[in-house]
Each structure stands twice: as C-alpha cells, then as structure tokens.
Design a protein around this motif. Structure first.
Motif, mmCIF file in Angstrom:
data_model
loop_
_atom_site.group_PDB
_atom_site.id
_atom_site.type_symbol
_atom_site.label_atom_id
_atom_site.label_comp_id
_atom_site.label_asym_id
_atom_site.label_seq_id
_atom_site.Cartn_x
_atom_site.Cartn_y
_atom_site.Cartn_z
ATOM 1 N N LYS A 2 -7.502 -15.526 -3.398
ATOM 2 C CA LYS A 2 -6.806 -14.572 -3.502
ATOM 3 C C LYS A 2 -7.685 -13.522 -2.359
ATOM 4 O O LYS A 2 -8.247 -13.894 -1.750
ATOM 5 C CB LYS A 2 -7.850 -13.915 -5.079
ATOM 6 N N THR A 3 -7.104 -13.036 -2.049
ATOM 7 C CA THR A 3 -7.310 -11.603 -0.287
ATOM 8 C C THR A 3 -7.810 -9.891 -1.140
ATOM 9 O O THR A 3 -6.920 -10.333 -2.083
ATOM 10 C CB THR A 3 -6.489 -11.610 -0.116
ATOM 11 N N GLU A 4 -8.115 -9.562 -0.858
ATOM 12 C CA GLU A 4 -8.734 -8.623 -0.802
ATOM 13 C C GLU A 4 -6.842 -7.327 -0.781
ATOM 14 O O GLU A 4 -6.400 -7.867 0.557
ATOM 15 C CB GLU A 4 -9.426 -7.704 -0.466
ATOM 16 N N VAL A 5 -6.733 -6.685 -1.565
ATOM 17 C CA VAL A 5 -5.116 -6.319 -1.576
ATOM 18 C C VAL A 5 -5.575 -4.556 -2.027
ATOM 19 O O VAL A 5 -6.150 -3.849 -2.911
ATOM 20 C CB VAL A 5 -4.152 -6.582 -2.675
ATOM 21 N N ALA A 68 1.648 -2.486 -1.266
ATOM 22 C CA ALA A 68 0.724 -3.387 -1.059
ATOM 23 C C ALA A 68 0.006 -3.969 0.647
ATOM 24 O O ALA A 68 1.225 -4.768 1.416
ATOM 25 C CB ALA A 68 1.305 -5.321 -1.655
ATOM 26 N N GLU A 69 -0.803 -3.614 1.186
ATOM 27 C CA GLU A 69 -1.484 -4.674 2.247
ATOM 28 C C GLU A 69 -2.467 -5.411 1.928
ATOM 29 O O GLU A 69 -3.719 -4.587 1.752
ATOM 30 C CB GLU A 69 -1.834 -3.163 3.016
ATOM 31 N N SER A 70 -2.655 -6.278 3.014
ATOM 32 C CA SER A 70 -3.990 -7.338 2.894
ATOM 33 C C SER A 70 -4.305 -7.362 4.270
ATOM 34 O O SER A 70 -2.956 -7.733 4.833
ATOM 35 C CB SER A 70 -3.875 -8.358 2.409
ATOM 36 N N GLU A 71 -4.954 -7.968 4.751
ATOM 37 C CA GLU A 71 -5.261 -8.700 6.585
ATOM 38 C C GLU A 71 -4.544 -7.893 7.189
ATOM 39 O O GLU A 71 -3.600 -8.701 8.169
ATOM 40 C CB GLU A 71 -4.954 -9.976 6.077
ATOM 41 N N ALA A 75 1.766 -6.425 2.708
ATOM 42 C CA ALA A 75 2.085 -8.031 2.059
ATOM 43 C C ALA A 75 2.452 -7.451 1.298
ATOM 44 O O ALA A 75 2.878 -8.626 0.590
ATOM 45 C CB ALA A 75 0.554 -8.241 1.484
ATOM 46 N N PHE A 106 2.145 -13.898 1.687
ATOM 47 C CA PHE A 106 1.054 -14.058 0.847
ATOM 48 C C PHE A 106 1.002 -14.229 -0.951
ATOM 49 O O PHE A 106 0.477 -13.593 -1.978
ATOM 50 C CB PHE A 106 0.694 -12.238 0.656
ATOM 51 N N LYS A 109 -1.365 -15.113 -3.046
ATOM 52 C CA LYS A 109 -3.126 -14.702 -3.208
ATOM 53 C C LYS A 109 -3.483 -13.406 -3.998
ATOM 54 O O LYS A 109 -3.925 -12.678 -3.205
ATOM 55 C CB LYS A 109 -2.993 -14.342 -1.510
ATOM 56 N N VAL A 111 -1.269 -10.597 -4.431
ATOM 57 C CA VAL A 111 -0.668 -9.362 -4.098
ATOM 58 C C VAL A 111 0.451 -8.954 -4.893
ATOM 59 O O VAL A 111 0.398 -7.733 -5.612
ATOM 60 C CB VAL A 111 0.455 -9.561 -3.269
#
Length: 175
Positions: A2-5, A68-71, A75, A106, A109, A111
């Motif tokens: 998982k990533t920060e979203v 949604a935004e990530s990295e 995303a 993504f 992950k 999102v």
C-alpha cells in the motif's frame, strides 16, 4: 504494498488531467479484452474523455470528481453523480458512482480502496441513501472489488461502447 494516497476534489483546471487519466485508465482496463473492438474503444474514448466533455462534466453542479494522488502524481479518480437513477435502483436519494479508476501503476496499492472510502463519505455528506454503479458483465475483477464493499446486484442496463451495446450489471449498497 500500500502507498499513501491523498484524495482531493477536482477543480475546473483539472479537465486536461481528468481527460488524460480517464482515457489511459479506460484503455488499460478494457482494450485488451477480445470482446472490445479497437474501433469501438477508440470511438468511446474520443467522445467520453474529450477535454470539452470533461470540462462540461466538471461544470455540472450534480457531479463530484475526486482525484487520488500518490507518489507525487495522479493515481486515479472517481466521478459521482447526485440524483442519477435507473429503474432497478431502490433509493429515495441515489448517487451514482459513474467512474472509479486507478492508474495501472497503482492497482493493488490501495488507491481504489481510498477512492471508495471517500466516495462513501461524500455520499453520506450529500445526504444520499444509496450509492449505485454499472459494471461491465465481463469485468469480474471490478465486480469482486464492489462486492467486497457490500454492493449487491440490482439489475442491468445497456452501456454503449462505440457501436457495441454492452451489458452492465447494476450494483447498489446503502450509504
């Protein structure tokens, strides 16, 4: 993994981003399926994701777009439409989840889950009693995702992709 979203509301200036993201995610999701003719996919994407079309949708007071935004990049996104209904949807104050897409990089992950949580929160904030959607009858992965979020079958309708009338399953859940 998982990533920060982060989820934010789309602004009128996001039309080009949403047009590109919509075209890319729809293409990545559906272009490889043997039932989707390339000319039908191209026709649908040209119409549904044109910048002008997206600008008009962003201006609709009944539409809510979430990005949604990530990295450090977009995303995925979701589009909700307040008051949209189909005959098989049982609701007093429905909201349609028109689109929920994650960019290819993504998928898996978190999102989609982050967007779904925010869509449910938005539906509650707007006083809706049911959230519903249409999902292509051949998109099992998406159907499974929605069932994990407690959506249940509610009927079907035709979804036109170019010259191809496809069947979407309607699914709904209480807000």
């Amino acid at each position: 993994m998982k990533t920060e979203v982060a989820i934010r509301y789309a602004a009128p200036g996001d039309a080009a981003l949403l047009s590109r993201l919509g075209r890319e995610t729809f293409h990545d999701t559906f272009v490889g399926h043997p039932l989707n003719a390339p000319e039908d996919m191209a026709a649908y994407m040209a119409e549904a994701f044109s910048r002008e079309k997206v600008e008009g949708e962003l201006a609709d007071p009944k539409a809510v777009f979430l990005i949604a935004e990530s990295e450090g990049r977009a995303a995925g996104y979701a589009k909700l439409l307040v008051g949209s209904r189909e005959p098989d949807i049982t609701a007093s104050r429905p909201i349609e989840l028109v689109r929920l897409y994650a960019a290819r990089d993504f998928i898996g992950k978190g999102v989609g889950a982050a967007l779904m949580r925010r869509c449910l929160d938005e539906a509650a904030r707007l006083g809706c009693d049911v959230i519903w959607l249409g999902v292509w009858e051949h998109n099992r992965r998406a159907q499974d995702f929605y069932r994990r979020w407690n959506f249940t079958d509610a009927g079907s309708h035709v979804f036109q992709v170019g010259s191809d009338p496809q069947t979407d399953l309607l699914m709904q859940r209480a807000v």
